[in-house]
Write an enzyme that holds these catalytic residues in place. Structure first.
Site, PDB file in Angstrom:
ATOM      1  N   ASP A 172       0.860  -1.180   0.000  1.00 49.20           N
ATOM      2  CA  ASP A 172       0.000   0.000   0.000  1.00 49.20           C
ATOM      3  C   ASP A 172       0.899   1.233   0.000  1.00 49.20           C
ATOM      4  O   ASP A 172       1.359   1.669   1.060  1.00 49.20           O
ATOM      5  CB  ASP A 172      -0.887   0.019   1.252  1.00 49.20           C
ATOM      6  CG  ASP A 172      -2.317  -0.391   0.967  1.00 49.20           C
ATOM      7  OD1 ASP A 172      -2.761  -0.225  -0.170  1.00 49.20           O
ATOM      8  OD2 ASP A 172      -2.988  -0.878   1.887  1.00 49.20           O
ATOM      9  N   ARG A 180       3.526   2.881   3.143  1.00 51.76           N
ATOM     10  CA  ARG A 180       4.205   1.834   3.905  1.00 51.76           C
ATOM     11  C   ARG A 180       5.728   1.898   3.747  1.00 51.76           C
ATOM     12  O   ARG A 180       6.451   1.362   4.575  1.00 51.76           O
ATOM     13  CB  ARG A 180       3.726   0.454   3.455  1.00 51.76           C
ATOM     14  CG  ARG A 180       2.234   0.253   3.485  1.00 51.76           C
ATOM     15  CD  ARG A 180       1.669   0.248   4.877  1.00 51.76           C
ATOM     16  NE  ARG A 180       0.251  -0.062   4.853  1.00 51.76           N
ATOM     17  CZ  ARG A 180      -0.682   0.585   5.545  1.00 51.76           C
ATOM     18  NH1 ARG A 180      -0.316   1.589   6.341  1.00 51.76           N
ATOM     19  NH2 ARG A 180      -1.943   0.255   5.466  1.00 51.76           N
ATOM     20  N   ARG A 241      -6.720  11.281   0.326  1.00 46.42           N
ATOM     21  CA  ARG A 241      -6.276  10.133  -0.464  1.00 46.42           C
ATOM     22  C   ARG A 241      -6.909  10.167  -1.852  1.00 46.42           C
ATOM     23  O   ARG A 241      -6.447   9.478  -2.763  1.00 46.42           O
ATOM     24  CB  ARG A 241      -6.646   8.837   0.244  1.00 46.42           C
ATOM     25  CG  ARG A 241      -5.979   8.642   1.597  1.00 46.42           C
ATOM     26  CD  ARG A 241      -6.598   7.487   2.367  1.00 46.42           C
ATOM     27  NE  ARG A 241      -6.446   6.214   1.666  1.00 46.42           N
ATOM     28  CZ  ARG A 241      -7.077   5.104   1.994  1.00 46.42           C
ATOM     29  NH1 ARG A 241      -7.945   5.108   3.017  1.00 46.42           N
ATOM     30  NH2 ARG A 241      -6.889   4.000   1.309  1.00 46.42           N
ATOM     31  N   LYS A 271      -8.807   1.541  -6.854  1.00 51.03           N
ATOM     32  CA  LYS A 271      -9.644   1.239  -5.694  1.00 51.03           C
ATOM     33  C   LYS A 271     -10.421   2.487  -5.260  1.00 51.03           C
ATOM     34  O   LYS A 271     -10.015   3.607  -5.627  1.00 51.03           O
ATOM     35  CB  LYS A 271      -8.788   0.701  -4.544  1.00 51.03           C
ATOM     36  CG  LYS A 271      -7.733   1.704  -4.000  1.00 51.03           C
ATOM     37  CD  LYS A 271      -6.848   1.058  -2.953  1.00 51.03           C
ATOM     38  CE  LYS A 271      -5.930   2.070  -2.302  1.00 51.03           C
ATOM     39  NZ  LYS A 271      -4.990   1.473  -1.345  1.00 51.03           N
ATOM     40  N   HIS A 272     -11.555   2.363  -4.574  1.00 54.95           N
ATOM     41  CA  HIS A 272     -12.229   1.198  -4.026  1.00 54.95           C
ATOM     42  C   HIS A 272     -13.608   1.136  -4.673  1.00 54.95           C
ATOM     43  O   HIS A 272     -14.495   1.892  -4.285  1.00 54.95           O
ATOM     44  CB  HIS A 272     -12.384   1.315  -2.525  1.00 54.95           C
ATOM     45  CG  HIS A 272     -11.110   1.668  -1.780  1.00 54.95           C
ATOM     46  ND1 HIS A 272     -10.627   2.956  -1.664  1.00 54.95           N
ATOM     47  CD2 HIS A 272     -10.223   0.874  -1.126  1.00 54.95           C
ATOM     48  CE1 HIS A 272      -9.509   2.954  -0.958  1.00 54.95           C
ATOM     49  NE2 HIS A 272      -9.238   1.705  -0.606  1.00 54.95           N
ATOM     50  N   HIS A 284     -13.246   0.063   7.669  1.00 58.04           N
ATOM     51  CA  HIS A 284     -12.330  -0.619   8.578  1.00 58.04           C
ATOM     52  C   HIS A 284     -13.059  -1.021   9.856  1.00 58.04           C
ATOM     53  O   HIS A 284     -12.649  -1.959  10.543  1.00 58.04           O
ATOM     54  CB  HIS A 284     -11.146   0.280   8.933  1.00 58.04           C
ATOM     55  CG  HIS A 284     -10.226   0.541   7.783  1.00 58.04           C
ATOM     56  ND1 HIS A 284     -10.422   1.575   6.898  1.00 58.04           N
ATOM     57  CD2 HIS A 284      -9.118  -0.114   7.357  1.00 58.04           C
ATOM     58  CE1 HIS A 284      -9.470   1.558   5.986  1.00 58.04           C
ATOM     59  NE2 HIS A 284      -8.670   0.541   6.239  1.00 58.04           N
ATOM     60  N   ASP A 354     -11.100  -5.827  -1.071  1.00 60.51           N
ATOM     61  CA  ASP A 354     -10.348  -5.079  -0.071  1.00 60.51           C
ATOM     62  C   ASP A 354      -9.990  -6.091   1.020  1.00 60.51           C
ATOM     63  O   ASP A 354     -10.413  -7.253   0.993  1.00 60.51           O
ATOM     64  CB  ASP A 354     -11.199  -3.926   0.459  1.00 60.51           C
ATOM     65  CG  ASP A 354     -10.356  -2.798   1.059  1.00 60.51           C
ATOM     66  OD1 ASP A 354      -9.164  -3.024   1.335  1.00 60.51           O
ATOM     67  OD2 ASP A 354     -10.895  -1.686   1.255  1.00 60.51           O
TER      68      ASP A 354
END
Length: 563
Positions: A172, A180, A241, A271-272, A284, A354
């Protein structure tokens, strides 16, 4: 632009699911390669040149055609799939998948998470379970050499399975808040910076160079770009984002980033789907509800995905978002969602879930149950099941019991194999010198000022707000331009939060720009990032070395016009 619709999606849920089982998820094996050949004949080719775009008027209504794209796309040969491989490549991948033992085919559709920097454990997990690959999480990232050892171990695990295709080694790395690999490569600003950049060739170049760096560390897939159009502060998950709130601008930005990733030799994942930026809950934690109709979504949330498919997207990630017209569950587990993606948009690549360990799934599905349901619905890649072994064994049991036909598993495994083989053939562009994060930040920097004549800082500045590292990075960058930091002079205030506010000569939004509307300044700047590279790009703009060409990616009510 004409639609690819072959059957109305307004049919009842039961009839729709019945149709799906016949036409989408579980085709007879002999018909799979024929479907891909016929789909290739009507689909579009991989991304070509991405031109600059002109920002829409702020007050323009959202009337984007479903297939809006800033990229002129020629019609491909009937022997090519839209995203690059040939029909012959697909047939070969399907033959390989059909020949796999059941356990190996089941493992091939799973991409497990790696949270430890220990290479041996990663190699053993892939080899033992026959996994399609792994996603490297932040806890597994140490330094460049450590990451290279980890990704090499993943490929060694795949090689132990005596296969001629590599492991998916994903990460990611969106830039900004989701990075990351922070500190191991130039840290790109949030994707909203790319959305603000009016010159989309700068976006393509930045993401190409980022992909070159990722590939050099052993990554084959990046779970980016984000194609969600955000509604702003009511959106708890995406915000900066996203490339912005206007579907046309988001579409053009996503298409440019897609092209860049492929230029750099890394598989991008859009995505998404069908959009997470307009729901007001975080998947999440819980299952968000998207209450609007598909017709409404086609002019907003779905438009960037349609554009990306037309531009040759090789992979699309499904969101854990409930769309009532597709069923009560998350799109990740709903056959109608995959039907829309395949049949309505003509998508031919890898459809993935996801993360299956997220709250929206875990609240109502066990790890094996969710994996089987997603595969049966139409997913090709099952991302981050809580327990990869449990997920694999559940798939094997479902196929043995006839709950999921082997043909559906073969189709999914074949797409994974095809994507891995295709990625290995990509030839990345040259690794160019220069800080592409700094260059993208400058290209996306958006300025509204009482006087649009740069420079916007004098010989001395005082910097406040932000964090100590932010202030230090901007100070160093300004000093490199001969600007003294400290004492009197132009006041610069750095805002970190999406709705933060401040008062100074120059107020800078390092996150989302929404707080600028409640700030007081003579110069307002949207930067959308706070890495050293982003702040160096800000300094370039403030001193007038780089021209401020960004356009506001979301609606902001400011006292001055955009420079």
């Amino acid at each position: 632009m004409p639609s690819r619709r072959r059957a109305p999606l307004a049919m009842g849920a039961a009839a729709l699911v019945a149709a799906l089982l016949v036409s989408v998820a579980w085709w007879p094996a002999a018909q799979l390669d024929e479907r891909f050949a016929s789909t290739a004949a009507r689909s579009t080719s991989p991304i070509e040149a991405v031109p600059s775009i002109v920002a829409p008027e702020a007050a323009a209504p959202m009337t984007v055609p479903l297939r809006a794209s800033a990229v002129p796309i020629p019609t491909p040969s009937a022997q090519e799939l839209a995203w690059g491989p040939t029909v012959a490549d697909w047939r070969a991948a399907l033959a390989t998948a059909r020949a796999l033992p059941l356990e190996a085919a089941a493992g091939q559709v799973i991409v497990a998470s790696v949270t430890s920097p220990e290479p041996a454990a990663t190699e053993e997990m892939i080899a033992e379970l026959g996994l399609g690959g792994v996603i490297v999480m932040g806890g597994a990232v140490t330094d460049v050499n450590g990451v290279r050892a980890l990704t090499a171990a993943a490929q060694s695990g795949a090689d132990r399975g005596d296969r001629d295709w590599g492991a998916v080694v994903g990460v990611d790395q969106e830039g900004g808040v989701v990075s990351r690999l922070r500190g191991l490569m130039p840290d790109l600003p949030n994707f909203m910076s790319a959305g603000a950049a009016s010159d989309k060739s700068a976006v393509r170049e930045a993401y190409a160079q980022a992909a070159v760096d990722m590939r050099a560390m052993g990554f084959t897939v990046d779970f980016a770009p984000v194609a969600d159009a955000t509604v702003g502060m009511a959106d708890p998950t995406i915000r900066v984002r996203s490339a912005g709130s206007d579907a046309r601008r988001v579409s053009a930005t996503v298409d440019a980033a897609l092209a860049g990733f492929v230029d750099g030799g890394v598989v991008p994942v859009v995505k998404h789907f069908p959009g997470h930026g307009s729901v007001t809950q975080d998947s999440h934690d819980v299952l968000p509800l998207q209450p609007v109709s598909i017709a409404e979504l086609e002019n907003r949330d779905l438009a960037p995905f349609a554009s990306a498919v037309d531009a040759g997207a090789p992979a699309v990630m499904m969101a854990h978002v409930s769309v009532p017209e597709w069923g009560d569950g998350p799109a990740t587990l709903e056959p109608a969602a995959y039907a829309y993606l395949r049949e309505e948009l003509g998508f031919e690549g890898v459809a993935m879930t996801d993360a299956l360990n997220m709250g929206a799934i875990q609240a109502s599905h066990g790890p094996g149950e969710a994996a089987v349901a997603a595969l049966a619905a139409g997913a090709d890649l099952l991302l981050m099941p809580p327990d990869a072994r449990v997920a694999r064994d559940a798939i094997v049991a479902a196929v043995d019991a006839g709950d999921v036909p082997r043909e559906r598993l073969d189709e999914a495994a074949a797409r994974m194999i095809l994507m891995s083989r295709w990625q290995r053939q990509l030839e990345p562009v040259a690794d160019e010198d220069g800080d592409y994060a700094r260059q993208l930040a400058a290209a996306g920097a958006t300025v509204a000022a009482r006087d649009c004549a740069a420079p916007w800082v004098g010989d001395e500045v005082t910097i406040s707000g932000g964090g100590e590292d932010d202030r230090a990075a901007l100070g160093r960058a300004l000093e490199s331009h001969g600007v003294a930091v400290g004492g009197d002079g132009t006041s610069v205030f750095l805002m970190g939060g999406d709705d933060a506010r401040g008062s100074a000569d120059v107020v800078v939004a390092m996150g989302g720009p929404w707080g600028l509307a409640d700030s007081r300044a003579t110069v307002y700047v949207g930067l959308y990032g706070r890495s050293p590279g982003a702040l160096a790009g800000l300094a370039d703009v403030l001193v007038g070395e780089s021209e401020a060409l960004g356009e506001w990616p979301v609606d902001i009510d400011l006292p001055y016009g955009t420079c």
